[in-house]
Design a protein around this motif. Structure first.
Motif, short mmCIF file in Angstrom:
data_model
loop_
_atom_site.label_atom_id
_atom_site.label_comp_id
_atom_site.label_asym_id
_atom_site.label_seq_id
_atom_site.Cartn_x
_atom_site.Cartn_y
_atom_site.Cartn_z
N ASP A 109 0.85 -1.19 0.00
CA ASP A 109 0.00 0.00 0.00
C ASP A 109 0.89 1.24 0.00
OD1 ASP A 109 -2.82 1.24 0.65
OD2 ASP A 109 -1.42 2.16 2.06
N ARG A 110 0.40 2.31 -0.65
CA ARG A 110 1.22 3.52 -0.80
C ARG A 110 1.59 4.12 0.55
NH1 ARG A 110 -3.91 4.87 -0.71
NH2 ARG A 110 -4.56 6.93 0.00
N ARG A 111 0.69 4.02 1.57
CA ARG A 111 0.99 4.56 2.90
C ARG A 111 2.11 3.77 3.57
NH1 ARG A 111 -5.41 4.68 3.21
NH2 ARG A 111 -4.87 2.92 1.87
N SER A 112 2.05 2.44 3.42
CA SER A 112 3.11 1.59 3.99
C SER A 112 4.45 1.92 3.38
CB SER A 112 2.76 0.12 3.75
OG SER A 112 1.51 -0.22 4.29
N ILE A 113 4.47 2.07 2.05
CA ILE A 113 5.73 2.32 1.35
C ILE A 113 6.25 3.73 1.65
CG2 ILE A 113 6.79 2.54 -0.93
CD1 ILE A 113 4.78 0.31 -1.82
N GLU A 115 11.20 -2.49 -2.01
CA GLU A 115 11.35 -2.68 -3.45
C GLU A 115 10.50 -3.86 -3.92
OE1 GLU A 115 15.11 -1.92 -6.29
OE2 GLU A 115 15.35 -3.59 -4.89
N ARG A 116 10.49 -4.93 -3.14
CA ARG A 116 9.64 -6.09 -3.49
C ARG A 116 8.17 -5.69 -3.46
NH1 ARG A 116 13.39 -8.83 -0.22
NH2 ARG A 116 11.96 -8.78 1.56
N ALA A 117 7.79 -4.91 -2.45
CA ALA A 117 6.39 -4.50 -2.32
C ALA A 117 5.96 -3.65 -3.51
CB ALA A 117 6.19 -3.72 -1.02
N VAL A 118 6.82 -2.74 -3.95
CA VAL A 118 6.51 -1.90 -5.12
C VAL A 118 6.39 -2.77 -6.36
CG1 VAL A 118 7.46 -0.15 -6.67
CG2 VAL A 118 7.46 0.23 -4.20
N ASN A 119 7.31 -3.72 -6.53
CA ASN A 119 7.28 -4.59 -7.72
C ASN A 119 6.06 -5.50 -7.73
OD1 ASN A 119 9.69 -3.54 -8.71
ND2 ASN A 119 10.96 -5.07 -7.68
N ASP A 120 5.59 -5.87 -6.54
CA ASP A 120 4.43 -6.77 -6.44
C ASP A 120 3.10 -6.03 -6.58
OD1 ASP A 120 6.11 -8.90 -6.08
OD2 ASP A 120 5.89 -8.97 -3.90
N SER A 121 3.14 -4.71 -6.49
CA SER A 121 1.90 -3.95 -6.52
C SER A 121 1.29 -3.97 -7.92
CB SER A 121 2.14 -2.50 -6.10
OG SER A 121 0.97 -1.74 -6.23
N ARG A 122 -0.03 -3.99 -7.98
CA ARG A 122 -0.74 -3.96 -9.25
C ARG A 122 -1.11 -2.53 -9.64
NH1 ARG A 122 -6.71 -6.00 -7.48
NH2 ARG A 122 -7.19 -5.22 -9.54
N HIS A 123 -0.66 -1.55 -8.88
CA HIS A 123 -1.03 -0.16 -9.11
C HIS A 123 0.17 0.65 -9.59
CE1 HIS A 123 -4.67 -1.37 -7.16
NE2 HIS A 123 -4.02 -1.66 -6.05
N ASP A 124 -0.12 1.86 -10.04
CA ASP A 124 0.93 2.77 -10.51
C ASP A 124 1.80 3.19 -9.32
OD1 ASP A 124 2.53 4.62 -11.69
OD2 ASP A 124 0.95 6.06 -12.14
N ALA A 173 4.95 4.78 -9.77
CA ALA A 173 6.04 5.56 -10.35
C ALA A 173 6.71 6.45 -9.31
CB ALA A 173 5.54 6.38 -11.52
N ARG A 174 5.90 7.14 -8.50
CA ARG A 174 6.48 8.04 -7.50
C ARG A 174 7.26 7.27 -6.45
NH1 ARG A 174 2.17 11.57 -4.83
NH2 ARG A 174 0.95 9.67 -5.02
N GLN A 175 6.71 6.12 -6.05
CA GLN A 175 7.38 5.31 -5.03
C GLN A 175 8.70 4.73 -5.58
OE1 GLN A 175 4.16 5.26 -5.73
NE2 GLN A 175 3.13 5.73 -3.81
N ARG A 176 8.69 4.31 -6.85
CA ARG A 176 9.92 3.82 -7.47
C ARG A 176 10.99 4.90 -7.51
NH1 ARG A 176 8.95 -1.12 -9.86
NH2 ARG A 176 6.74 -1.53 -10.33
N SER A 177 10.55 6.12 -7.87
CA SER A 177 11.49 7.23 -7.95
C SER A 177 12.11 7.52 -6.59
CB SER A 177 10.77 8.47 -8.48
OG SER A 177 11.62 9.59 -8.47
N ARG A 178 11.28 7.49 -5.54
CA ARG A 178 11.79 7.73 -4.20
C ARG A 178 12.78 6.64 -3.78
NH1 ARG A 178 14.12 10.37 -0.48
NH2 ARG A 178 13.44 10.01 1.67
N LEU A 179 12.49 5.39 -4.11
CA LEU A 179 13.39 4.30 -3.76
C LEU A 179 14.72 4.43 -4.51
CD1 LEU A 179 10.95 1.26 -3.56
CD2 LEU A 179 12.28 2.23 -1.68
#
Length: 303
Positions: free
Chosen positions: A246-250, A277-286, A288-294
């Motif tokens: 979830d975006r809040r968790s990340i 990183e695993r959580a972002v890759n497993d997400s079915r949602h957009d 992009a912002r979380q990937r950029s932050r990571l």
């Protein structure tokens, strides 16, 4: 089915509300226009559930169609249209599309003021959503002014210790943090947590938003040793309630990673980075912002 879904949602089981609402929607799809009012209510509740679960790609089209149908059924000045627009704007804001949310919030605000007056709670909640969208788009001055007005309406009509008043305080602290006032934001987040404790609702989900905000404010002041505990608590609650991807968790995890690195706890930071990183890759949602932050955090870890 519709009432069950709404009741389950109100009692805090967000994921559990989806199935009865979808079942109700399936039954109504084959009904006549006599059931259109019920159909609109089910769509709105399901849209709120999907928004809360972060599934904006499903929520936004549903809520947009619902607003269009509500306008056709009730006209351009009806309070039901204000409700439908508010839910759509909220989903747009939470998805990160503040620019699209602002005009929808403004229309909903005008309708609420027209139907209920300028001091109604519906006006305050819409001012809050509008302000959060304005702040996300960099218009901090108007956002803070709107939130001060919302907080004042809630305080006068519901009292300073009502949950809605405290949520407005959190939103105001968030806006101040976005404007660069981390000290003023810290005061607001601490006041919100104190208020939740006083009303016996210290585990309200918005209390976790206040803990996340407090952690961000402390991090901005390079007080990461103090930030670690509220961030850890907020992350555990968000993951338990909404899941690790979830975006809040990340978001909470990314702030915590930065604080761990700043304290020299690189092994802990790297473990949390890999899990995020695993959580972002497993997400079915957009994401992009979380990937950029990571990616920016990867540089901190490797630095």
């Amino acid at each position: 089915l519709s009432d069950r879904g709404a009741s389950v949602f109100r009692n805090g089981d967000i994921a559990g509300a989806e199935q009865p609402l979808r079942a109700a929607l399936a039954l109504l799809d084959d009904k006549s226009l006599d059931d259109l009012g019920t159909l609109l209510g089910v769509r709105e509740n399901l849209g709120m559930v999907l928004t809360s679960l972060g599934r904006f790609d499903e929520a936004i089209p549903l809520l947009r169609a619902n607003a269009d149908s509500t306008r056709q059924l009730f006209g351009d000045r009806h309070p039901n249209l204000a409700n439908a627009l508010h839910q759509l704007a909220s989903a747009l804001r939470q998805s990160g599309d503040g620019a699209a949310a602002i005009p929808v919030f403004r229309e909903a605000l005008g309708l609420y003021e027209h139907n209920f007056g300028r001091d109604h709670n519906y006006v305050a909640v819409t001012l809050t959503g509008l302000a959060q969208s304005l702040s996300a788009e960099g218009n901090h001055e108007e956002a803070i002014a709107a939130l001060l007005k919302a907080e004042d309406i809630y305080s006068r009509t519901l009292g300073p210790l009502h949950a809605h008043t405290v949520i407005a305080t959190i939103a105001l602290a968030d806006a101040r943090l976005s404007s660069g006032d981390s000290v003023g934001a810290e005061d607001g987040f601490r006041a919100a947590l104190s208020a939740f404790a006083r009303i016996g609702d210290g585990r309200h989900i918005y209390a976790e938003a206040a803990r996340l905000g407090l952690g961000k404010a402390l991090s901005a002041q390079h007080r990461c040793a103090e930030a670690e505990q509220p961030l850890t608590e907020a992350r555990a609650r968000f993951e338990g309630e909404f899941g690790a991807n979830d975006r809040r968790s990340i978001e909470t995890a990314t702030v915590l990673i930065h604080c761990l690195v700043e304290q020299g706890k690189r092994d802990q930071a790297r473990q949390l980075f890999e899990a995020s990183e695993r959580a972002v890759n497993d997400s079915r949602h957009d994401m992009a912002r979380q990937r950029s932050r990571l990616e920016s955090l990867r540089a901190e870890l490797d630095g």
